[in-house]
Design a protein around this motif. Structure first.
Motif, PDB file in Angstrom:
ATOM      1  N   GLU A   1       0.824  -1.223   0.000  1.00  0.00           N
ATOM      2  CA  GLU A   1       0.000   0.000   0.000  1.00  0.00           C
ATOM      3  C   GLU A   1       0.853   1.265   0.000  1.00  0.00           C
ATOM      4  O   GLU A   1       0.531   2.243  -0.670  1.00  0.00           O
ATOM      5  N   GLN A   2       1.944   1.229   0.760  1.00  0.00           N
ATOM      6  CA  GLN A   2       2.806   2.409   0.861  1.00  0.00           C
ATOM      7  C   GLN A   2       3.440   2.741  -0.489  1.00  0.00           C
ATOM      8  O   GLN A   2       3.503   3.907  -0.899  1.00  0.00           O
ATOM      9  N   LYS A   3       3.893   1.696  -1.191  1.00  0.00           N
ATOM     10  CA  LYS A   3       4.524   1.895  -2.507  1.00  0.00           C
ATOM     11  C   LYS A   3       3.499   2.430  -3.507  1.00  0.00           C
ATOM     12  O   LYS A   3       3.786   3.363  -4.283  1.00  0.00           O
ATOM     13  N   LEU A   4       2.296   1.849  -3.521  1.00  0.00           N
ATOM     14  CA  LEU A   4       1.247   2.315  -4.440  1.00  0.00           C
ATOM     15  C   LEU A   4       0.937   3.792  -4.188  1.00  0.00           C
ATOM     16  O   LEU A   4       0.782   4.579  -5.122  1.00  0.00           O
ATOM     17  N   ALA A   5       0.861   4.160  -2.900  1.00  0.00           N
ATOM     18  CA  ALA A   5       0.525   5.550  -2.552  1.00  0.00           C
ATOM     19  C   ALA A   5       1.624   6.506  -3.002  1.00  0.00           C
ATOM     20  O   ALA A   5       1.335   7.584  -3.543  1.00  0.00           O
ATOM     21  N   SER A   6       2.894   6.116  -2.836  1.00  0.00           N
ATOM     22  CA  SER A   6       3.984   7.027  -3.234  1.00  0.00           C
ATOM     23  C   SER A   6       4.088   7.125  -4.758  1.00  0.00           C
ATOM     24  O   SER A   6       4.338   8.201  -5.298  1.00  0.00           O
ATOM     25  N   LEU A   7       3.855   6.018  -5.465  1.00  0.00           N
ATOM     26  CA  LEU A   7       3.857   6.070  -6.936  1.00  0.00           C
ATOM     27  C   LEU A   7       2.737   6.989  -7.428  1.00  0.00           C
ATOM     28  O   LEU A   7       2.935   7.796  -8.345  1.00  0.00           O
ATOM     29  N   HIS A   8       1.556   6.873  -6.812  1.00  0.00           N
ATOM     30  CA  HIS A   8       0.404   7.719  -7.177  1.00  0.00           C
ATOM     31  C   HIS A   8       0.742   9.200  -6.975  1.00  0.00           C
ATOM     32  O   HIS A   8       0.543  10.031  -7.860  1.00  0.00           O
ATOM     33  N   THR A   9       1.287   9.520  -5.806  1.00  0.00           N
ATOM     34  CA  THR A   9       1.609  10.922  -5.480  1.00  0.00           C
ATOM     35  C   THR A   9       2.666  11.479  -6.425  1.00  0.00           C
ATOM     36  O   THR A   9       2.538  12.591  -6.943  1.00  0.00           O
ATOM     37  N   ASN A  10       3.721  10.693  -6.671  1.00  0.00           N
ATOM     38  CA  ASN A  10       4.846  11.194  -7.472  1.00  0.00           C
ATOM     39  C   ASN A  10       4.505  11.338  -8.950  1.00  0.00           C
ATOM     40  O   ASN A  10       4.961  12.277  -9.610  1.00  0.00           O
ATOM     41  N   ILE A  11       3.693  10.423  -9.495  1.00  0.00           N
ATOM     42  CA  ILE A  11       3.370  10.516 -10.927  1.00  0.00           C
ATOM     43  C   ILE A  11       2.402  11.677 -11.172  1.00  0.00           C
ATOM     44  O   ILE A  11       2.479  12.356 -12.201  1.00  0.00           O
ATOM     45  N   LEU A  12       1.512  11.943 -10.189  1.00  0.00           N
ATOM     46  CA  LEU A  12       0.582  13.074 -10.336  1.00  0.00           C
ATOM     47  C   LEU A  12       1.322  14.405 -10.445  1.00  0.00           C
ATOM     48  O   LEU A  12       0.877  15.320 -11.125  1.00  0.00           O
TER      49      LEU A  12
END
Length: 375
Positions: free
Chosen positions: A339-350
């Motif tokens: 979950e942590q990795k998915l959340a950071s990928l989401h934040t950074n790509i946005l």
């Protein structure tokens, strides 16, 4: 503008060139509903169907690329280039555009060359982080160059560059379907995490092999489900292989083509994709965690450069094409559980998203047309 706005848009060959071109045309139409917009493409290529389907007229040139493996065939190619230049000149003379837009691909070369020679202001749009050959040649003649990545001064005169991002398919941004309904539309369970695998409209052999070699891993991931778009070219063979299994894999949906990519992206917790510029722009705008597998079969290996532009700021994961069959599926399964990795990928790509690209480019096109008519 007292006269009706007349714009030529040229290029194509792949969806990555055609989607932005149509988005720019739509943005111009929204501002000037009576604008006359004419596309110029390459005969036999995808744009000859896609552009009329989007509601625009298109003229085709007999242009094609050089054959590096069989140099003798290039005598014919040179003739086709000469003929395309001649036809482009006639099209421009008849249509009298106030501005010409090139989006990359074979047809944009002769069209913009002739337009510039005939005094028509030109704008080019470069989707990739590594400029294509046609656009590098046209840069000297263009007044404005719209790009999606930093550092493009390596290829183009800095004073002409505007960072606009890549226009994307509007339907993706306008989709209102919920995640639950999107998942149900594929006949799957909204309670489970979902991985979407896409290889573009034609499919990607390596992405397909990465699943075929590890069907046991798919079957054993009972808390996950997979949507697998194989591409039309590979679909029949893959369905035949799956039908030979003793027990069907119930957490896997296989399709040759997905018409509603908005729903597919909404359903997915993680996407596996090639690293074409259009796809990457879409992932940025919708904030979608993604594992990129750059195609090695593209000019100047530009998909790897596109992917690394995201990987270097922790906005995506990446697996080399050659390593994908061994590593891709395991990495995707590990990531979708984190979950942590998915959340950071989401934040950074946005953070990399450049919204309103088509609008900004349309404004630049209109400004150039104004400058042309005021002379």
């Amino acid at each position: 503008m007292s006269e009706r706005l007349r714009v030529i848009i040229s290029g194509g060959g792949t969806g990555g060139h055609i989607f932005p071109a149509v988005s720019i045309a739509n943005a111009i139409r929204a501002k000037y509903p009576d604008a006359e917009i004419l596309f110029v493409g390459a005969l036999g290529r995808m744009e000859m169907q896609r552009v009329p389907a989007a509601g625009y007229e298109i003229k085709g040139l007999p242009i094609c690329g050089f054959d590096r493996k069989n140099p003798l065939k290039n005598i014919k190619v040179l003739y086709k280039i000469w003929k395309s230049q001649h036809m482009a000149k006639q099209i421009i003379r008849q249509f009298r555009p106030m501005v010409a837009v090139g989006v990359g691909g074979y047809a944009s070369g002769p069209t913009l060359n002739k337009a510039a020679a005939m005094g028509v202001p030109c704008l080019i749009q470069e989707q990739n982080s590594y400029a294509g050959v046609t656009n590098k040649l046209l840069a000297k003649k263009a007044e404005k160059i719209c790009v999606a990545y930093d550092g493009m001064e390596r290829f183009f005169p800095a004073e002409k560059i505007i960072k606009t991002g890549n226009p994307v398919r509007q339907a993706l941004l306008e989709t209102t379907i919920s995640r639950e309904d999107a998942i149900r539309s594929f006949g799957l369970d909204p309670q489970r995490k979902t991985i979407l695998l896409v290889g573009g409209s034609l499919g990607a052999r390596t992405v397909n092999e990465s699943i075929l070699q590890h069907l046991d891993m798919v079957r054993q991931s009972e808390d996950l489900q997979f949507i697998w778009q194989t591409g039309k070219y590979y679909y029949a063979d893959i369905k035949a292989q799956l039908s030979c299994l003793e027990t069907p894999i119930t957490n896997l949906v296989v399709t040759d083509f997905i018409s509603d990519m908005g729903a597919a992206y909404k359903a997915a917790d993680l996407v596996i994709s090639r690293a074409g510029a259009s796809s990457i722009s879409e992932f940025c705008l919708i904030g979608k965690p993604v594992v990129l597998v750059p195609s090695p079969n593209v000019a100047e290996d530009h998909q790897t450069k596109n992917a690394l532009a995201l990987v270097n700021v922790d906005a995506a994961l990446y697996v080399k094409d050659a390593d994908a069959p061994a590593q891709l599926l395991e990495l995707a399964i590990r990531t979708v559980h984190d979950e942590q990795k998915l959340a950071s990928l989401h934040t950074n790509i946005l953070k990399l998203a450049l919204p309103d690209s088509a609008d900004i480019i349309a404004d630049e096109v209109i400004k150039l047309a104004h400058s042309h008519t005021s002379h």
